[in-house]
Scaffold this motif. Sequence first.
Motif, PDB file in Angstrom:
ATOM      1  N   LEU A 449       5.489  -2.657  30.282  1.00  0.00           N
ATOM      2  CA  LEU A 449       5.115  -1.610  31.130  1.00  0.00           C
ATOM      3  C   LEU A 449       3.442  -1.704  31.414  1.00  0.00           C
ATOM      4  O   LEU A 449       3.405  -1.002  30.461  1.00  0.00           O
ATOM      5  CB  LEU A 449       6.149  -0.470  31.078  1.00  0.00           C
ATOM      6  CG  LEU A 449       7.623  -0.214  31.065  1.00  0.00           C
ATOM      7  CD1 LEU A 449       8.039   1.606  30.906  1.00  0.00           C
ATOM      8  CD2 LEU A 449       8.456  -0.864  32.519  1.00  0.00           C
ATOM      9  N   ARG A 450       2.979  -2.145  32.627  1.00  0.00           N
ATOM     10  CA  ARG A 450       1.673  -1.387  32.540  1.00  0.00           C
ATOM     11  C   ARG A 450       1.353  -0.242  32.725  1.00  0.00           C
ATOM     12  O   ARG A 450       2.132   0.415  33.378  1.00  0.00           O
ATOM     13  CB  ARG A 450       1.640  -2.338  33.460  1.00  0.00           C
ATOM     14  CG  ARG A 450       1.003  -4.183  33.462  1.00  0.00           C
ATOM     15  CD  ARG A 450       0.971  -4.804  34.842  1.00  0.00           C
ATOM     16  NE  ARG A 450       0.673  -6.264  34.694  1.00  0.00           N
ATOM     17  CZ  ARG A 450       1.787  -6.876  35.392  1.00  0.00           C
ATOM     18  NH1 ARG A 450       2.513  -7.024  35.377  1.00  0.00           N
ATOM     19  NH2 ARG A 450       1.719  -8.366  34.596  1.00  0.00           N
ATOM     20  N   GLN A 451       0.304   0.808  32.409  1.00  0.00           N
ATOM     21  CA  GLN A 451       0.851   1.916  32.259  1.00  0.00           C
ATOM     22  C   GLN A 451      -1.360   2.214  32.808  1.00  0.00           C
ATOM     23  O   GLN A 451      -2.053   1.308  33.190  1.00  0.00           O
ATOM     24  CB  GLN A 451       0.559   2.230  31.293  1.00  0.00           C
ATOM     25  CG  GLN A 451       2.098   1.654  29.863  1.00  0.00           C
ATOM     26  CD  GLN A 451       2.574   3.064  30.446  1.00  0.00           C
ATOM     27  OE1 GLN A 451       2.298   4.150  29.729  1.00  0.00           O
ATOM     28  NE2 GLN A 451       3.634   2.478  31.448  1.00  0.00           N
ATOM     29  N   TYR A 452      -1.158   2.966  33.389  1.00  0.00           N
ATOM     30  CA  TYR A 452      -2.305   4.016  33.601  1.00  0.00           C
ATOM     31  C   TYR A 452      -2.448   5.183  34.286  1.00  0.00           C
ATOM     32  O   TYR A 452      -1.922   5.930  34.096  1.00  0.00           O
ATOM     33  CB  TYR A 452      -2.548   3.203  35.926  1.00  0.00           C
ATOM     34  CG  TYR A 452      -3.448   4.288  36.546  1.00  0.00           C
ATOM     35  CD1 TYR A 452      -4.701   3.983  36.180  1.00  0.00           C
ATOM     36  CD2 TYR A 452      -3.910   5.411  37.002  1.00  0.00           C
ATOM     37  CE1 TYR A 452      -6.224   4.125  36.990  1.00  0.00           C
ATOM     38  CE2 TYR A 452      -5.059   5.479  37.665  1.00  0.00           C
ATOM     39  CZ  TYR A 452      -5.825   4.951  37.174  1.00  0.00           C
ATOM     40  OH  TYR A 452      -7.389   5.552  38.260  1.00  0.00           O
ATOM     41  N   SER A 453      -3.996   5.912  33.915  1.00  0.00           N
ATOM     42  CA  SER A 453      -3.554   7.279  33.978  1.00  0.00           C
ATOM     43  C   SER A 453      -5.003   8.371  34.239  1.00  0.00           C
ATOM     44  O   SER A 453      -5.702   7.634  34.194  1.00  0.00           O
ATOM     45  CB  SER A 453      -4.098   7.675  32.042  1.00  0.00           C
ATOM     46  OG  SER A 453      -3.959   9.682  32.168  1.00  0.00           O
ATOM     47  N   LEU A 454      -4.301   8.713  35.583  1.00  0.00           N
ATOM     48  CA  LEU A 454      -5.979   9.170  36.396  1.00  0.00           C
ATOM     49  C   LEU A 454      -6.902   9.572  35.968  1.00  0.00           C
ATOM     50  O   LEU A 454      -8.063   9.500  35.832  1.00  0.00           O
ATOM     51  CB  LEU A 454      -5.022   9.760  37.701  1.00  0.00           C
ATOM     52  CG  LEU A 454      -5.825  10.342  38.848  1.00  0.00           C
ATOM     53  CD1 LEU A 454      -5.166  10.252  39.716  1.00  0.00           C
ATOM     54  CD2 LEU A 454      -6.920  11.398  38.704  1.00  0.00           C
ATOM     55  N   LEU A 455      -6.014  10.521  35.472  1.00  0.00           N
ATOM     56  CA  LEU A 455      -7.277  11.350  34.083  1.00  0.00           C
ATOM     57  C   LEU A 455      -7.710  10.843  32.832  1.00  0.00           C
ATOM     58  O   LEU A 455      -9.231  11.379  32.470  1.00  0.00           O
ATOM     59  CB  LEU A 455      -6.454  12.879  33.440  1.00  0.00           C
ATOM     60  CG  LEU A 455      -5.502  13.830  34.377  1.00  0.00           C
ATOM     61  CD1 LEU A 455      -5.452  14.830  33.683  1.00  0.00           C
ATOM     62  CD2 LEU A 455      -6.902  14.524  35.435  1.00  0.00           C
ATOM     63  N   LYS A 456      -7.573  10.090  32.444  1.00  0.00           N
ATOM     64  CA  LYS A 456      -8.667   8.485  31.227  1.00  0.00           C
ATOM     65  C   LYS A 456      -9.313   7.650  32.147  1.00  0.00           C
ATOM     66  O   LYS A 456     -10.036   6.764  31.673  1.00  0.00           O
ATOM     67  CB  LYS A 456      -7.320   8.063  30.500  1.00  0.00           C
ATOM     68  CG  LYS A 456      -6.453   9.119  29.230  1.00  0.00           C
ATOM     69  CD  LYS A 456      -5.478   7.947  29.254  1.00  0.00           C
ATOM     70  CE  LYS A 456      -5.127   8.814  27.733  1.00  0.00           C
ATOM     71  NZ  LYS A 456      -3.413   8.162  27.149  1.00  0.00           N
ATOM     72  N   SER A 457      -8.993   7.114  33.900  1.00  0.00           N
ATOM     73  CA  SER A 457      -9.701   5.912  34.231  1.00  0.00           C
ATOM     74  C   SER A 457      -9.922   6.901  35.331  1.00  0.00           C
ATOM     75  O   SER A 457     -10.981   5.989  36.223  1.00  0.00           O
ATOM     76  CB  SER A 457      -8.208   5.610  34.588  1.00  0.00           C
ATOM     77  OG  SER A 457      -8.182   4.632  33.590  1.00  0.00           O
ATOM     78  N   TYR A 458     -10.457   8.179  35.681  1.00  0.00           N
ATOM     79  CA  TYR A 458     -10.726   8.690  37.598  1.00  0.00           C
ATOM     80  C   TYR A 458     -12.308   8.174  37.540  1.00  0.00           C
ATOM     81  O   TYR A 458     -13.228   7.709  37.588  1.00  0.00           O
ATOM     82  CB  TYR A 458     -10.622  10.095  37.490  1.00  0.00           C
ATOM     83  CG  TYR A 458     -11.653  10.449  36.390  1.00  0.00           C
ATOM     84  CD1 TYR A 458     -12.598  10.854  37.180  1.00  0.00           C
ATOM     85  CD2 TYR A 458     -11.017  11.453  35.671  1.00  0.00           C
ATOM     86  CE1 TYR A 458     -13.319  11.857  36.576  1.00  0.00           C
ATOM     87  CE2 TYR A 458     -11.731  12.309  34.947  1.00  0.00           C
ATOM     88  CZ  TYR A 458     -13.189  12.723  35.199  1.00  0.00           C
ATOM     89  OH  TYR A 458     -13.751  13.805  34.372  1.00  0.00           O
ATOM     90  N   SER A 459     -12.940   8.074  35.989  1.00  0.00           N
ATOM     91  CA  SER A 459     -14.765   7.957  36.119  1.00  0.00           C
ATOM     92  C   SER A 459     -14.889   6.300  35.791  1.00  0.00           C
ATOM     93  O   SER A 459     -16.340   6.089  36.318  1.00  0.00           O
ATOM     94  CB  SER A 459     -14.968   8.449  35.159  1.00  0.00           C
ATOM     95  OG  SER A 459     -14.584   7.691  33.618  1.00  0.00           O
ATOM     96  N   TYR A 460     -13.868   5.483  35.947  1.00  0.00           N
ATOM     97  CA  TYR A 460     -14.147   3.833  35.846  1.00  0.00           C
ATOM     98  C   TYR A 460     -15.028   3.570  36.693  1.00  0.00           C
ATOM     99  O   TYR A 460     -14.449   3.660  38.020  1.00  0.00           O
ATOM    100  CB  TYR A 460     -13.344   2.862  35.581  1.00  0.00           C
ATOM    101  CG  TYR A 460     -13.246   1.880  35.703  1.00  0.00           C
ATOM    102  CD1 TYR A 460     -13.707   0.833  34.632  1.00  0.00           C
ATOM    103  CD2 TYR A 460     -12.894   0.961  36.441  1.00  0.00           C
ATOM    104  CE1 TYR A 460     -13.673  -0.115  34.539  1.00  0.00           C
ATOM    105  CE2 TYR A 460     -13.157  -0.504  36.881  1.00  0.00           C
ATOM    106  CZ  TYR A 460     -13.352  -1.414  35.896  1.00  0.00           C
ATOM    107  OH  TYR A 460     -13.370  -2.478  36.031  1.00  0.00           O
TER     108      TYR A 460
END
Length: 717
Positions: A449-460
């Motif tokens: 499963l590919r994963q994404y976390s908004l709170l971990k990646s929003y500043s990218y």
Amino acid sequence: MESVFPKFKHKMQKRCKRMNPEDSETQMEKIDALLAITAAVLVFIGVSGSFRRRCSNRAFAMVAFAAYTLTPALIAYTLGLIQSAQFCYVRLPVWATYLLVVLGSVDSYTAHSMEDIERWKSFKVDSAVKFILISWMIATYAVLAGPIVCILFIILFIKLDTRAQALMLASNSVMQKNYRSIADYMSTEHQWSDSSDEDPATMKGYKYLVEVADKANVHSLFSTAKWRQKAAHWLDGCAPHYRQSLEVTDEVVTIEKVWNCKGRLLSVSGGDQDGRLKDLCLSFSLFKFICLRFTGYSLPPEAHNKLWRLIQHMLSEENGYERVFRIIEVELAFLFDLFYTKYPVNLHRRRSVYRLVLLPLVVAIPVLFLYDAISYKWEIKIVESVLLTMSILVVELTQFGIIIFSEWAKVTYICKYVRNERWQRSRFVGKLIEILCRVWLVKPWGRQLRQYSLLKSYSYSPSKWIYNGLTAGYLDQKRNGQKQIARTNLSKEVKMAIARSLGKYMEKGQASLRLNGLSDEFSWACDLETTTHVIMVWHIATTFCEHEVPCAQLSQEHRDNFGIATKLSQYLAYLVAFAPRLLPGHSCRSGYIFDCAIGEAMGLLGGSSVSMEEQIQKLKEVIDNDEQCQETIVGRGARLGMQLVNGAVDKGRIWKVLADFWADILLYVAPSNETAAHAKYLTTGGEFVTHVWVLVSHAGIMRDPPGGKQYDDLERS
């Protein structure tokens, strides 16, 4: 090379024109380099092409696409250099023919995308032009057209024709014609037996087609000793519906026949103790249902109800959820091969004979070159001819091995076994087929499963050196906040959760809340503007709970729910960020909502230096003090997270609620008519939502509620 064609030496010298030796050397070096690159590309695509369906590595996908895209241009340019060469060598026609062999040689990589398949006529025209060009070159060097060139020419013709046939077979218009008869048959198959006569354990009453022989052995009317061939028994349709029907003879293999086969190969006490060989045939039969979805055919509710009863029976078994998803994995492997490889065409009886005849010829050419090189001490440049033909040899042997162990070949072996009573009595034949069927060179998919976390990646923020206006036409552009986190393995707990939720009415998570007695408190978070809103709000809330109620504080049972909720939350968020076409609603609108959520997070939480502790604290402050921000996606997510943490009876119950919700929402988003989108992602490792889509498609589960109310402003039913 003079040792191979000594009698042509004088004629060659007369035909060769004088030119500057330095220019000749430079042109030869160019040709040599291009041929070496072409050989490397051929080996790469030929050996690794089948791994696309389970490899989600971005770099591999880009290299494969570059190799697939640039090869025709590379071949055309090299052919031009060879044609314009002002000197003559025996190897030039050999090289030219080799290049065109490369164009149609790779069985495991016939197309990169669905768009390529629909351009199959352009490929046939382009191949024909190149074929004529090579023919003209060989006619020009008629004195050089020795046996090696003739053999390569034969291989060239067959391979180009095979690739064209594979692309044509997968095109939408041809698929509609080919599956018309199957659609008619499956529309009436459920009428052949009453539901009380069905037995999913023995497959009694399940006459789903596995294989219909092109030719059937029919006794001759003129002699009791002779046999003749007759086409398969498809009967023309009659008024008013004009539906074709099939006369189920001994040559037609159905699921019922496979399960009732008396041979040792398919018996529980013999070669199929775990039932995987029979399930392989079931996967191939159900794969035809998915093809009907791609061709736009629909089946009556009774047909889906019958298949739903079969799925329910399998799920009721011990570890039945594993069996169901394993069958679906193989179905999608068949679908991938149909669209993107030559395997369906190569395993046709006539094409199989061609391959068996060509294989010793392909092996003989490099052996002949190698023997000649050793015997007559060739010059170094001639060795390139050996290397080129050796590259074809490597690819041919590799692909021959992949084909004989492919899922298509295994189904063919089993169907022939079911038809042939003599094979069923032979212990040797049964053991041989069992060995062939137990070898899996390429797994159906990576089970990740590919994963994404908004709170971990929003500043990218993507690099402007790579993603900019100049590269927009060549690379898929990344947006702010669009950064994946580490992938995770698909766990058995996730599959169990999906199986438990299957059969509930699809209400965007409302059913799970009712079952947990929390509908009044949290229904507001399910009845938002779009499905994208719901996913992102609950995703932020899940991340909030992950920090406030960490896994270390939970019992083993609740840890399982923690894993289900966090994995599915981050997977659904990944779909919003990277694959919105697989979700309800228009993908452009989903992308815009995602961008707005990223902007809200940047405004509320600050830059990349902010820790998770500080983020959670700021979210709590937003809930308490900023009423305007409470209506944003980030604000709603924080409010929902606080409600879950403060309102649940105990900490473990939070994760039970979230696990049930995320299983329900994945089932809710799975029904879709975007078949092309699912086919697209098969080439980059596949998506778990596609597997769930197949499951709900078989069961006839729809998203829309009674009365036609829409849960999404732009949702596609």
